[in-house]
Design an enzyme around this catalytic site. Structure first.
Site, mmCIF file in Angstrom:
data_model
loop_
_atom_site.group_PDB
_atom_site.id
_atom_site.type_symbol
_atom_site.label_atom_id
_atom_site.label_comp_id
_atom_site.label_asym_id
_atom_site.label_seq_id
_atom_site.Cartn_x
_atom_site.Cartn_y
_atom_site.Cartn_z
ATOM 1 N N GLY A 88 17.141 26.840 12.407
ATOM 2 C CA GLY A 88 16.288 27.683 13.262
ATOM 3 C C GLY A 88 17.103 28.566 14.185
ATOM 4 N N ARG A 139 16.833 33.060 16.016
ATOM 5 C CA ARG A 139 16.326 33.546 17.312
ATOM 6 C C ARG A 139 16.305 32.387 18.322
ATOM 7 N NH1 ARG A 139 9.940 33.587 15.564
ATOM 8 N NH2 ARG A 139 9.475 31.572 16.519
ATOM 9 N N SER A 173 12.647 17.452 23.194
ATOM 10 C CA SER A 173 11.922 18.117 24.288
ATOM 11 C C SER A 173 11.590 17.060 25.325
ATOM 12 C CB SER A 173 10.622 18.724 23.762
ATOM 13 O OG SER A 173 9.778 19.080 24.845
ATOM 14 N N TYR A 218 3.307 17.423 18.410
ATOM 15 C CA TYR A 218 4.646 17.905 18.783
ATOM 16 C C TYR A 218 5.409 16.834 19.572
ATOM 17 C CZ TYR A 218 8.072 21.062 21.048
ATOM 18 O OH TYR A 218 9.219 21.669 21.507
ATOM 19 N N ALA A 219 4.725 16.204 20.543
ATOM 20 C CA ALA A 219 5.384 15.168 21.354
ATOM 21 C C ALA A 219 5.794 13.984 20.476
ATOM 22 C CB ALA A 219 4.457 14.704 22.475
ATOM 23 N N ALA A 220 4.926 13.632 19.502
ATOM 24 C CA ALA A 220 5.267 12.526 18.591
ATOM 25 C C ALA A 220 6.498 12.888 17.765
ATOM 26 C CB ALA A 220 4.086 12.213 17.685
ATOM 27 N N LYS A 278 8.932 14.851 18.621
ATOM 28 C CA LYS A 278 10.125 14.875 19.474
ATOM 29 C C LYS A 278 10.516 13.459 19.909
ATOM 30 C CE LYS A 278 10.746 19.344 19.382
ATOM 31 N NZ LYS A 278 11.870 19.897 18.621
ATOM 32 N N ILE A 285 11.965 26.580 28.506
ATOM 33 C CA ILE A 285 13.027 27.560 28.281
ATOM 34 C C ILE A 285 12.377 28.882 27.869
ATOM 35 C CG2 ILE A 285 15.162 28.021 26.983
ATOM 36 C CD1 ILE A 285 15.254 25.379 28.634
HETATM 37 P P1 NAI Z 1 11.461 29.557 18.521
HETATM 38 O O1 NAI Z 1 10.073 29.473 17.995
HETATM 39 O O2 NAI Z 1 11.913 30.820 19.190
HETATM 40 O O3 NAI Z 1 12.513 29.195 17.395
HETATM 41 C C1 NAI Z 1 12.313 28.118 16.513
HETATM 42 C C2 NAI Z 1 13.064 28.398 15.253
HETATM 43 O O4 NAI Z 1 12.774 27.359 14.300
HETATM 44 C C3 NAI Z 1 12.632 29.706 14.616
HETATM 45 O O5 NAI Z 1 13.771 30.407 14.178
HETATM 46 C C4 NAI Z 1 11.768 29.251 13.458
HETATM 47 O O6 NAI Z 1 11.750 30.150 12.369
HETATM 48 C C5 NAI Z 1 12.448 27.952 13.076
HETATM 49 N N1 NAI Z 1 11.549 27.126 12.293
HETATM 50 C C6 NAI Z 1 10.344 26.642 12.638
HETATM 51 N N2 NAI Z 1 9.800 25.992 11.606
HETATM 52 C C7 NAI Z 1 10.680 26.055 10.582
HETATM 53 C C8 NAI Z 1 10.690 25.590 9.252
HETATM 54 N N3 NAI Z 1 9.658 24.910 8.724
HETATM 55 N N4 NAI Z 1 11.775 25.836 8.483
HETATM 56 C C9 NAI Z 1 12.821 26.530 8.970
HETATM 57 N N5 NAI Z 1 12.863 27.001 10.227
HETATM 58 C C10 NAI Z 1 11.805 26.780 11.005
HETATM 59 O O7 NAI Z 1 11.592 28.324 19.499
HETATM 60 P P2 NAI Z 1 12.702 27.909 20.571
HETATM 61 O O8 NAI Z 1 12.039 27.932 21.876
HETATM 62 O O9 NAI Z 1 13.965 28.636 20.370
HETATM 63 O O10 NAI Z 1 12.865 26.359 20.156
HETATM 64 C C11 NAI Z 1 14.011 25.809 19.543
HETATM 65 C C12 NAI Z 1 13.891 24.303 19.602
HETATM 66 O O11 NAI Z 1 13.856 23.886 20.959
HETATM 67 C C13 NAI Z 1 12.625 23.766 18.945
HETATM 68 O O12 NAI Z 1 12.908 22.565 18.261
HETATM 69 C C14 NAI Z 1 11.728 23.491 20.111
HETATM 70 O O13 NAI Z 1 10.798 22.477 19.826
HETATM 71 C C15 NAI Z 1 12.732 23.052 21.172
HETATM 72 N N6 NAI Z 1 12.254 23.196 22.538
HETATM 73 C C16 NAI Z 1 11.926 24.420 23.069
HETATM 74 C C17 NAI Z 1 11.486 24.497 24.364
HETATM 75 C C18 NAI Z 1 11.134 25.798 25.006
HETATM 76 O O14 NAI Z 1 10.665 25.755 26.159
HETATM 77 N N7 NAI Z 1 11.324 26.930 24.389
HETATM 78 C C19 NAI Z 1 11.320 23.308 25.189
HETATM 79 C C20 NAI Z 1 11.691 22.088 24.550
HETATM 80 C C21 NAI Z 1 12.145 22.055 23.261
#
Ligand code: NAI
Length: 245
Positions: free
Chosen positions: A14, A17, A140, A153-155, A157, A186
């Site tokens: 992921g 971005r 998370s 989602y919480a489950a 994580k 974030i």
């Molecule tokens: P985002 O939505 O900007 O990026 C998530 C990335 O994961 C994207 O590039 C997306 O294409 C990829 N992705 C999602 N499902 C996929 C799949 N089935 N196969 C391949 N790639 C997939 O989100 P962000 O904020 O950058 O999050 C990154 C990580 O941090 C995630 O695991 C999220 O749960 C975690 N997180 C984010 C928080 C926040 O406040 N932004 C808070 C806590 C955790």
């Protein structure tokens, strides 16, 4: 303290971005070669080229086990090894528990939890042979404290935390360390979807009084990937401005 990852190969899921992209850029800045993994091969290749000529892009759906295994194998073929695995890919399908459909549960658990497990299972084989490895899973704070409207989602994580601790115990004797980074709120596309009321509600809950940045997470991941963190395994590092203490 300079973090030196020269000669290391890091696979970051992921990472086209958001937080994953910042992690990929930071690890590359420390000298690692990066496998940038995204759902779309062309976008992953584009992101990899933008980060450094030494990075490569791989397309993979984390919810598809065969796709994850093939992506790990392709990365090992390209770079010869995976030293650092960062399971960052994640998605949300938020709803009140009573309204979560089976398919929304499965979509979140399959990508966030099973995808991470399959990547670990595939990548740890080479790490065991080389007797060096770092597995860093991005969970998370909601995996620790729960959240209304995010039962699935919480489950996923919370599951990542149990998975990481089990892997840490199984692989410690091979010098493979596994840790969790648990971000709070974030600034990324994921939180951009929050309503203004939800944002306003956060004020007063975060002692450092700001949302975090992807760089706040990436710096911690770089530390955990480095030799400076050689005696840390099975831990959950909360990076949330003090929200959950
Ligand atoms: P985002 O939505 O900007 O990026 C998530 C990335 O994961 C994207 O590039 C997306 O294409 C990829 N992705 C999602 N499902 C996929 C799949 N089935 N196969 C391949 N790639 C997939 O989100 P962000 O904020 O950058 O999050 C990154 C990580 O941090 C995630 O695991 C999220 O749960 C975690 N997180 C984010 C928080 C926040 O406040 N932004 C808070 C806590 C955790």
């Amino acid at each position: 303290m300079q973090i030196d990852l020269t000669g290391r190969v890091a696979l970051v899921t992921g990472s086209t971005r958001g937080i994953g992209r910042a992690i990929a850029e930071t690890l590359a800045g420390c000298g690692a070669r990066i496998a940038v993994v995204g759902r779309d091969q062309a976008r992953a290749a584009e992101a990899a080229a933008a980060i450094s000529p030494e990075c490569r892009g791989f397309g993979c759906d984390m919810a598809d086990s065969a796709s994850v295994t093939a992506m790990v194998e392709a990365t090992e073929k390209e770079f010869g090894a995976i030293d650092i695995l960062v399971n960052n890919a994640g998605l949300t399908r938020d709803n009140l528990m009573m309204r979560i459909k089976d398919e929304d549960w499965d979509a979140v658990l399959d990508a966030n939890l099973r995808g991470a497990f399959v990547a670990i299972r595939a990548a740890s084989r080479g790490m065991m042979k080389r007797r060096w490895g770092r597995i860093i899973n991005i969970a998370s704070v909601v995996g620790i404290v729960g959240n209304k409207g995010q039962a699935n989602y919480a489950a996923s994580k919370a599951g990542l935390i149990g998975l990481t601790k089990s892997v840490a115990k199984e692989l410690a004797s091979r010098n493979i360390l596994a840790n969790v980074v648990a971000p709070g709120f974030i600034e990324t596309d994921m939180t951009a979807a929050m309503t203004p009321e939800a944002r306003a509600g956060l004020s007063g809950q975060i002692p450092l009084d700001r949302l975090g940045t992807p760089a706040d997470i990436a710096g911690v991941v770089a530390f955990l990937a480095s030799d400076r963190a050689a005696y840390i395994t099975g831990q959950v590092l909360v990076v949330d401005g003090g929200m959950v203490m």
